[in-house]
Design a protein around this motif. Structure first.
Motif, mmCIF file in Angstrom:
data_model
loop_
_atom_site.group_PDB
_atom_site.id
_atom_site.type_symbol
_atom_site.label_atom_id
_atom_site.label_comp_id
_atom_site.label_asym_id
_atom_site.label_seq_id
_atom_site.Cartn_x
_atom_site.Cartn_y
_atom_site.Cartn_z
ATOM 1 N N VAL A 224 -1.781 -0.193 5.764
ATOM 2 C CA VAL A 224 -0.485 0.034 6.409
ATOM 3 C C VAL A 224 0.658 -0.362 5.478
ATOM 4 N N ASN A 225 0.564 -1.543 4.862
ATOM 5 C CA ASN A 225 1.647 -2.021 4.003
ATOM 6 C C ASN A 225 1.714 -1.236 2.696
ATOM 7 N N SER B 135 -1.188 -4.523 -1.955
ATOM 8 C CA SER B 135 -2.340 -4.298 -1.077
ATOM 9 C C SER B 135 -3.506 -5.212 -1.447
ATOM 10 N N SER C 225 2.417 -0.671 -4.780
ATOM 11 C CA SER C 225 1.682 -0.674 -3.510
ATOM 12 C C SER C 225 0.251 -1.165 -3.702
ATOM 13 N N LEU D 255 0.942 1.966 2.229
ATOM 14 C CA LEU D 255 1.608 3.248 2.505
ATOM 15 C C LEU D 255 3.103 3.049 2.698
ATOM 16 N N ARG D 256 3.472 1.963 3.401
ATOM 17 C CA ARG D 256 4.896 1.692 3.612
ATOM 18 C C ARG D 256 5.620 1.509 2.291
ATOM 19 N N ILE D 257 5.031 0.709 1.383
ATOM 20 C CA ILE D 257 5.672 0.442 0.090
ATOM 21 C C ILE D 257 5.758 1.717 -0.745
ATOM 22 N N TYR D 258 4.681 2.505 -0.755
ATOM 23 C CA TYR D 258 4.667 3.737 -1.571
ATOM 24 C C TYR D 258 5.734 4.721 -1.096
ATOM 25 N N ILE D 259 5.799 4.931 0.231
ATOM 26 C CA ILE D 259 6.779 5.871 0.780
ATOM 27 C C ILE D 259 8.204 5.361 0.563
ATOM 28 N N THR D 260 8.411 4.069 0.825
ATOM 29 C CA THR D 260 9.750 3.489 0.699
ATOM 30 C C THR D 260 10.279 3.584 -0.724
ATOM 31 N N TYR D 261 9.462 3.198 -1.700
ATOM 32 C CA TYR D 261 9.948 3.143 -3.084
ATOM 33 C C TYR D 261 9.829 4.483 -3.805
#
Length: 457
Positions: free
Chosen positions: A371-372, A399, A395, A374-380
């Motif tokens: 979850v984290n 992770s 990410s 994917l969040r970091i990859y999409i955000t940055y």
């Protein structure tokens, strides 16, 4: 009820107050007195007068429910005759509890007004260690002879039952040695000519006089008894522990564990009756230890200055990692400490517990990492495009750090309480604050090592 009685006191309508007291439960009357005492709405000189309005058969019970400050105030206002009457009507274990809370001059007056037999029983209980079964037992129980008939036993209960703390469980003795037990129900449903020795249960669960009172409370939870007999090393019955006293022990032990789990030294006094200085003294030691221990995390960050100089974004993930690790460790330690206190987890289960927590941590950490990550990859990738750091590497780094942190914190959270128990320490001290501090340091160290490896720093 509070306002009604308060108005009647102001009107000096004592007869109406007496009627109200006659229709109230003893514990509720004690609460009412305590409310008057705490709110200071009643003149202290009126308390003895109000107490004298209580029916004689409930006055001692009301007195036993009061807190020590109010008891001391009333004792100082009692005449010797009134004090003697209250002591005579109190059960021995309640008298001992009161004595343990009173100053020396009040204790002397209580003992002076107690009869010889009561003083003997009080001194017998006071000689036992504070946390032992002997210190919470009462010597007021019903014992029967094995050669009695059911009719004889019922007659004896009618004669002495009213002055005993409980008659629901009856103990059969021979030369003071405990040989059997039976309930009042079994007695009432037996034939009148049956012999006690033939209907009693010889499989008796007992507790030793020096057994830890926390273990005594655990036996009540296990067997669902209303009382347990206390015996000496020769199996002679010296008293019983009743369910209400076991409940008090459970409450005190839980309060003590909660204090330790919050990194505080336990205190026996209520919150408002403990001074500000005492509260601070009970809390400051662990806060100092935890504060100084937390400086290790700062030292680790400083030693990896080159890593976050090259990848400044790394620093922003430290609070998330340490917070996640602390929460995971706290969850596990709470479960283990609770399981140990209930007897569900034994020291021999150490490796079984570690293996189970390891499997739990893998499931939890992988879900959190996905979850984290994917969040970091999409955000940055889509929102912080100005960053020179590769979103994929970032990410992956975070992770892997989450997986390592969660696994490590859950293993620490399960092992430390059990190790504390093995070293004869209270497992509750290895709770959230201490484990969080340890996990913060370890997770920061692991995070920077993973980052240096992935970013090739």
């Amino acid at each position: 009820m509070y306002n009604t009685v308060l108005q009647l006191i102001a009107q000096r309508n004592l007869k109406a107050i007496k009627v109200i007291f006659e229709n109230m439960n003893e514990a509720d009357i004690a609460d009412l007195f305590q409310q008057f005492y705490d709110e200071t709405d009643v003149d202290p000189k009126d308390f003895p007068l109000l107490f004298r309005l209580l029916p004689k058969d409930v006055a001692a019970d009301v007195f036993s429910y009061m807190d020590s400050d109010m008891q001391e105030m009333l004792i100082n206002s009692f005449t010797d005759r009134e004090l003697q009457q209250v002591i005579d009507d109190l059960f021995i274990d309640d008298t001992v509890d009161i004595i343990e809370e009173m100053p020396a001059n009040v204790v002397s007056r209580i003992l002076k007004n107690a009869d010889v037999e009561t003083r003997k029983q009080i001194n017998q209980i006071l000689k036992y260690p504070k946390d032992s079964a002997g210190s919470i037992m009462t010597t007021e129980y019903v014992y029967l002879d094995k050669d009695m008939t059911v009719t004889d036993a019922l007659q004896k209960i009618r004669q002495i039952g009213m002055v005993k703390e409980t008659v629901y469980t009856l103990y059969v003795t021979e030369n003071r040695k405990l040989i059997g037990v039976l309930s009042v129900l079994e007695l009432l449903t037996a034939d009148a000519d049956d012999i006690i020795g033939e209907i009693m249960d010889t499989n008796v669960i007992t507790i030793d006089t020096h057994e830890d009172r926390e273990l005594v409370a655990a036996k009540f939870s296990k067997y669902d008894f209303l009382s347990l007999p206390v015996v000496d090393n020769e199996n002679r019955i010296v008293g019983i522990v009743t369910f209400d006293d076991a409940m008090d022990v459970m409450q005190e032990e839980n309060t003590e564990d909660f204090s330790r789990m919050a990194a505080m030294a336990p205190t026996e006094d209520p919150y408002f009756k403990t001074s500000v200085f005492t509260h601070a003294r009970k809390r400051i030691l662990w806060l100092l230890v935890l504060m100084l221990s937390a400086t290790l995390t700062g030292s680790i960050i400083t030693s990896y200055e080159k890593a976050f100089a090259a990848v400044p974004l790394l620093v922003s993930f430290i609070p998330m990692l340490t917070g996640t690790g602390g929460n995971c460790g706290s969850q596990t330690s709470t479960m283990i400490i609770r399981g140990m206190s209930l007897g569900e987890i034994k020291l021999k289960d150490f490796f079984k517990v570690v293996f189970k927590e390891f499997r739990i941590s893998l499931i939890v950490s992988i879900i959190l990492a996905i979850v984290n990550g994917l969040r970091i990859y999409i955000t940055y990738t889509y929102f912080y495009t100005s960053s020179d750091t590769s979103p994929l590497l970032l990410s992956i780094t975070v992770s892997f750090a989450i997986i390592a942190t969660v696994v490590m914190s859950k293993l620490i959270g399960c092992m430390l309480p059990m190790l504390a128990k093995r070293l004869h320490l209270d497992p509750a001290i290895m709770a959230a604050p201490l484990i969080t501090t340890i996990v913060d340091t370890c997770s920061t160290l692991v995070f920077f090592n993973i980052a240096m490896f992935i970013f090739d720093l």
